[in-house]
Design an enzyme around this catalytic site. Structure first.
Site, PDB file in Angstrom:
ATOM      1  N   GLN A  47     -24.407  17.060   7.447  1.00 10.51           N
ATOM      2  CA  GLN A  47     -25.232  17.993   6.696  1.00 10.51           C
ATOM      3  C   GLN A  47     -25.814  19.115   7.551  1.00 10.51           C
ATOM      4  OE1 GLN A  47     -27.319  14.393   4.942  1.00 10.51           O
ATOM      5  NE2 GLN A  47     -27.496  15.817   3.255  1.00 10.51           N
ATOM      6  N   ARG A 104     -35.085  12.201  13.334  1.00  8.05           N
ATOM      7  CA  ARG A 104     -34.068  11.262  12.865  1.00  8.05           C
ATOM      8  C   ARG A 104     -32.794  12.056  12.580  1.00  8.05           C
ATOM      9  NH1 ARG A 104     -32.650   9.414   7.302  1.00  8.05           N
ATOM     10  NH2 ARG A 104     -31.493   7.478   7.542  1.00  8.05           N
ATOM     11  N   HIS A 148     -23.939   7.677   8.549  1.00  6.54           N
ATOM     12  CA  HIS A 148     -24.593   8.331   7.412  1.00  6.54           C
ATOM     13  C   HIS A 148     -23.497   8.806   6.452  1.00  6.54           C
ATOM     14  CE1 HIS A 148     -28.615  10.257   6.225  1.00  6.54           C
ATOM     15  NE2 HIS A 148     -27.785  10.700   5.301  1.00  6.54           N
ATOM     16  N   GLU A 194     -28.679   4.116   3.873  1.00  8.01           N
ATOM     17  CA  GLU A 194     -28.546   3.815   2.442  1.00  8.01           C
ATOM     18  C   GLU A 194     -27.297   2.986   2.170  1.00  8.01           C
ATOM     19  OE1 GLU A 194     -29.050   7.233  -0.126  1.00  8.01           O
ATOM     20  OE2 GLU A 194     -31.002   7.683   0.722  1.00  8.01           O
ATOM     21  N   ASN A 335     -35.584   4.690   2.352  1.00  9.21           N
ATOM     22  CA  ASN A 335     -35.547   6.032   1.771  1.00  9.21           C
ATOM     23  C   ASN A 335     -36.089   5.923   0.358  1.00  9.21           C
ATOM     24  OD1 ASN A 335     -34.205   6.567   4.110  1.00  9.21           O
ATOM     25  ND2 ASN A 335     -32.290   7.249   3.163  1.00  9.21           N
ATOM     26  N   TYR A 337     -37.234   8.146  -3.110  1.00  8.02           N
ATOM     27  CA  TYR A 337     -37.335   9.401  -3.852  1.00  8.02           C
ATOM     28  C   TYR A 337     -37.730   9.221  -5.306  1.00  8.02           C
ATOM     29  CZ  TYR A 337     -34.823  11.579   0.023  1.00  8.02           C
ATOM     30  OH  TYR A 337     -34.446  12.029   1.248  1.00  8.02           O
ATOM     31  N   GLU A 404     -36.789   8.466   4.815  1.00  7.14           N
ATOM     32  CA  GLU A 404     -36.603   9.683   4.019  1.00  7.14           C
ATOM     33  C   GLU A 404     -37.580   9.668   2.864  1.00  7.14           C
ATOM     34  OE1 GLU A 404     -32.635  10.584   2.661  1.00  7.14           O
ATOM     35  OE2 GLU A 404     -31.742  10.074   4.593  1.00  7.14           O
TER      36      GLU A 404
END
Ligand SMILES: *[C@@H]1O[C@H](CO)[C@@H](O)[C@H](O)[C@H]1NC(C)=O
Ligand SMILES: *[C@@H]1O[C@H](CO)[C@@H](O)[C@H](O)[C@H]1NC(C)=O
Ligand SMILES: *[C@@H]1O[C@H](CO)[C@@H](O)[C@H](O)[C@H]1NC(C)=O
Ligand SMILES: *[C@@H]1O[C@H](CO)[C@@H](O)[C@H](O)[C@H]1NC(C)=O
Ligand SMILES: *[C@@H]1O[C@H](CO)[C@@H](O)[C@H](O)[C@H]1NC(C)=O
Ligand SMILES: *[C@@H]1O[C@H](CO)[C@@H](O)[C@H](O)[C@H]1NC(C)=O
Length: 520
Positions: A47, A104, A148, A194, A335, A337, A404
C-alpha cells in the site's frame, strides 16, 4: 485494512453543511498514559512502497489482484503508491516530528525473497535495513508484520499459496531470514495481518487477493471453493504462524528479546434483539471470527461451535500441531473499525455447499452507531472496550496492541479532516478508560500514517494523517488537521481549543453526539 463490503457501497449522505467554530478540549493528555504505552501509526508494504518492479522485486498476489482492476469500485494499483521505497527518509523525518513512538509496517515477501523461496534479494535486504536503521536512529520502534496479504505470486502459482500446507515451510524460511537479518533491531513481530479477514475475504467471499471463491453472484472468482478453502487457509496460517513462532522462540528470542504475535480483525458484534437465540448467535459469530484463531492459539483446538457447524470440512490438528499452536502468541494485534448486528439464522445450515457465513448460521447487518454520519465509520470506543473485555474473559489476559483504528474520508476532501480528529479523540480517550478498567492494552496505532493505496477503495477514499499529492510527481506529503491534532497530543502540547468543524445541518443524530458535548 479491510472494510467489510457493505461499507464500500454506502453512499454519501447529502446534507447541507454549516461551519461552526467550537471549542475542543481534551479531557486527557499523553502524560496521563503509562510512559511505556506506545502510540504509533501504520502502513503496509504493497500500500505504501511503490517501486513494484524495481530492484528485483517480483509480484505478489495483491499486484495481480490490483492489476486485474479489483481494487474496489475504483482504478488503481500499488506500482507507485506513496513511493515510500524512495522516500522513506523523509517519511521517517515526518514521523519523528509528529512524535510517533512506533511505526507499524510490513515487509514485502516478494521484495525480500522474490520467488517466495530461494535466494534473498540483496536490494530488498538493504531497503529494509535502511528503513529500520532510519527509524531506530530517530528513536522510533519498528513494529513489523511479515504477511499483510501480499503472498508472492510464485507460491500462488506453484501450489495455491495458503490453501496448501506447503506454505508452512516457505513462510517459516522467510520468517527466519527476517529474524536473522532484522531481529537485532526489531522487537515486535506480527506473523499475519488480519488472518481471519484474509481467510474469509480471499477464500470465502473472494473480494481480497487471491480472489478464490465459489459464490458466482459476488465476485465471479475463476478458482476456489468457498465451502472448504477459508478453513484450509486459516489452518495453514495458524500452522505457519506457530512454526515461525517456535523458530523465533528457539533460535532468537533469548538473544534478541523481542515478542511475536498474530493480528486479527475484531468486529463489534451486537445481538439484534435480546432473545437468547440472537445472543447465542452473537457468541457463535465471535467464535467463527475470533475463536477460529484464538481458540487454537490459547487452547489448542477450534471452538466447538465451529466443529459442530463446519463438520468434516474443518481441518483437524494432530496433537503435535495442537501443542505447537497452543501458546504461540506473546501478544495479539487487534484491528478495529466496524460493528454489526447479529441475528440468528438457523435455516442456512440446511444449505448444501455451505460457505463460511452459512456455517455461522447468522444474518449480519451493519451497525452505524449513534452519533455518526453514513459515509464514515461509526465512532464506538465503548464497543471496542466491550469486545476486549469479552476476549479477556474468554481467553485470558495477554497483551493487546491496537494495530489499526482510523477514520475513512474522501481522499481528496478537505485537509480539515475533523471526522478523523473526532474519531481519534474518542478512541484515544477510550483507550484511557480501557486501561483504567484493567485491559492489558500496550499500544495504539492509527491507520494510516499516509493516504495509502486502500484495498476496496483504491486511492479514492483514505485513512491517512498525511495527504499525498498524487498529481504532483514529487508525491508531496501534507499534514491534515488530524496529523496536527495527533502531533499535539503526542507532544503533550495543548490541543487547539478552536477547531473549525463542519457539521451537518439539522442532523437529529448530531444532537446526541459527544461532539456536541465537547463542543460546548
Ligand atoms: C459476475 O457475473 C455476473 C454474470 O455474468 C455479472 O452480472 C456480475 O456483474 C459479475 N460480478 C462482478 C463483480 O464482476
Ligand atoms: C468444495 O469441496 C467440497 C469438499 O471437497 C465438495 O464437496 C464441493 O463439491 C466443492 N465445491 C465446489 C463448488 O467445487
Ligand atoms: C437489550 O437489553 C439491554 C439491557 O437491558 C437494553 O439496554 C437494550 O435496549 C435491549 N436491546 C434490545 C434490542 O431490546
Ligand atoms: C475527487 O476525486 C473525484 C474522483 O476522482 C473527482 O470526481 C472529484 O472532482 C475530486 N474532488 C476534488 C475536490 O478534487
Ligand atoms: C430539520 O428537521 C425537521 C424535523 O425533523 C424537518 O421537518 C426539517 O425538514 C429538517 N430541515 C432540513 C433542512 O432538513
Ligand atoms: C451511544 O450509545 C452507547 C451505548 O448505548 C453509549 O454508551 C454512548 O454513550 C452513546 N454515545 C453517544 C455519543 O451518544
Amino acid at each position: 485494512m479491510l472494510i467489510i463490503s457493505s461499507f464500500a457501497v454506502m453512499h454519501l449522505l447529502v446534507a447541507a453543511i454549516l461551519i461552526s467554530v467550537v471549542s475542543f478540549a481534551n479531557a486527557f493528555t499523553r502524560n496521563d498514559f503509562p510512559p511505556n504505552f506506545l502510540f504509533g501509526a501504520g502502513t503496509s508494504a504493497y500500500q505504501v512502497e511503490g517501486a513494484a518492479k524495481e530492484d528485483g522485486r517480483k509480484p505478489s498476489i495483491w499486484d495481480t489482484f490490483a492489476h486485474a482492476g479489483n481494487a474496489g469500485q475504483f482504478e488503481g494499483n500499488g506500482d507507485i503508491a506513496c513511493d515510500q521505497y524512495h522516500k522513506y527518509k523523509d517519511d521517517v523525518k515526518l514521523m519523528a516530528k509528529m512524535g510517533l513512538d512506533a511505526y507499524r509496517f510490513s515487509i514485502s515477501w516478494s521484495r525480500l525473497i522474490p520467488h517466495g523461496k530461494g535466494p534473498v534479494n540483496p536490494k530488498g535486504l538493504q531497503y529494509y535495513n535502511n528503513l529500520i536503521n532510519e527509524l531506530t536512529s530517530q528513536g522510533i520502534q519498528p513494529h513489523v508484520t511479515l504477511h499483510h496479504w501480499d503472498l508472492p505470486q510464485a507460491l500462488e502459482d506453484e501450489y495455491e499459496g495458503w490453501v496448501s500446507r506447503r506454505i508452512v515451510k516457505d513462510f517459516t524460511a522467510y520468517a527466519d531470514v527476517c529474524f536473522k537479518e532484522f531481529g537485532d533491531r526489531v522487537k515486535y513481530w506480527t506473523t499475519v495481518n488480519e488472518a481471519n479477514g484474509g481467510a474469509q475475504g480471499g477464500y470465502g467471499f473472494g473480494f481480497l487477493p487471491p480472489q478464490r471463491c465459489t459464490l458466482p453472484s459476488i465476485y465471479n472468482c475463476s478458482k476456489g471453493n468457498s465451502s472448504t478453502e477459508p478453513y484450509f487457509a486459516a489452518h495453514h496460517m495458524l500452522l505457519a504462524h506457530a512454526s515461525a513462532s517456535r523458530l523465533y522462540r528457539k533460535k532468537y528470542q533469548v538473544k534478541q528479546q523481542g515478542l511475536i504475535g498474530l493480528n486479527l480483525l475484531v468486529f463489534g458484534l451486537i445481538p439484534l434483539t435480546n432473545t437468547s437465540e440472537d445472543i447465542i448467535a452473537t457468541q457463535r459469530t465471535q467464535d467463527f471470527n475470533i475463536g477460529w484463531f484464538l481458540n487454537p492459539l490459547i487452547f489448542g483446538k477450534y471452538p466447538s461451535t465451529m466443529e459442530k457447524n463446519v463438520g468434516s470440512r474443518l481441518p483437524i490438528f494432530t496433537s503435535r500441531e495442537s501443542n505447537l499452536v497452543k501458546g504461540s502468541i506473546d501478544f495479539l494485534g487487534v484491528n478495529f473499525y466496524s460493528s454489526f448486528y447479529i441475528k440468528n439464522n438457523p435455516g442456512s445450515l440446511k444449505k448444501k455447499n455451505r460457505d463460511y457465513i452459512a456455517d455461522m448460521a447468522v444474518e449480519v447487518k451493519p451497525y452505524s452507531g449513534n452519533g455518526t454520519f453514513a459515509d464514515e465509520l461509526p465512532v464506538t470506543p465503548w464497543v471496542l472496550q466491550g469486545m476486549l473485555h469479552s476476549l479477556k474473559n474468554d481467553y485470558g489476559d495477554f497483551p493487546i496492541y491496537i494495530h489499526e483504528n482510523g477514520q475513512l474520508t474522501g481522499r481528496n476532501s478537505s485537509l480539515d479532516d475533523w471526522p478523523r480528529v473526532w474519531y481519534l479523540h474518542e478512541y484515544i480517550g477510550g483507550m484511557f478508560d480501557m486501561l483504567r478498567n484493567g485491559l492489558n492494552i500496550r499500544g495504539y496505532f492509527v491507520w494510516a500514517f499516509l493516504d495509502v493505496f486502500e484495498l476496496l477503495n483504491g486511492f479514492e477514499r483514505s485513512f491517512g494523517l498525511y495527504y499525498v499529492h498524487f498529481e504532483d510527481p514529487t508525491l508531496r506529503r501534507q499534514p491534515k488537521l488530524s496529523a496536527v491534532w495527533y502531533s499535539n497530543f503526542l507532544n503533550d502540547r495543548p490541543v487547539d481549543s478552536k477547531i473549525t468543524m463542519k457539521t451537518e445541518e439539522n442532523s437529529s443524530v448530531l444532537a446526541n453526539t459527544h461532539l456536541v458535548h465537547i463542543a460546548t
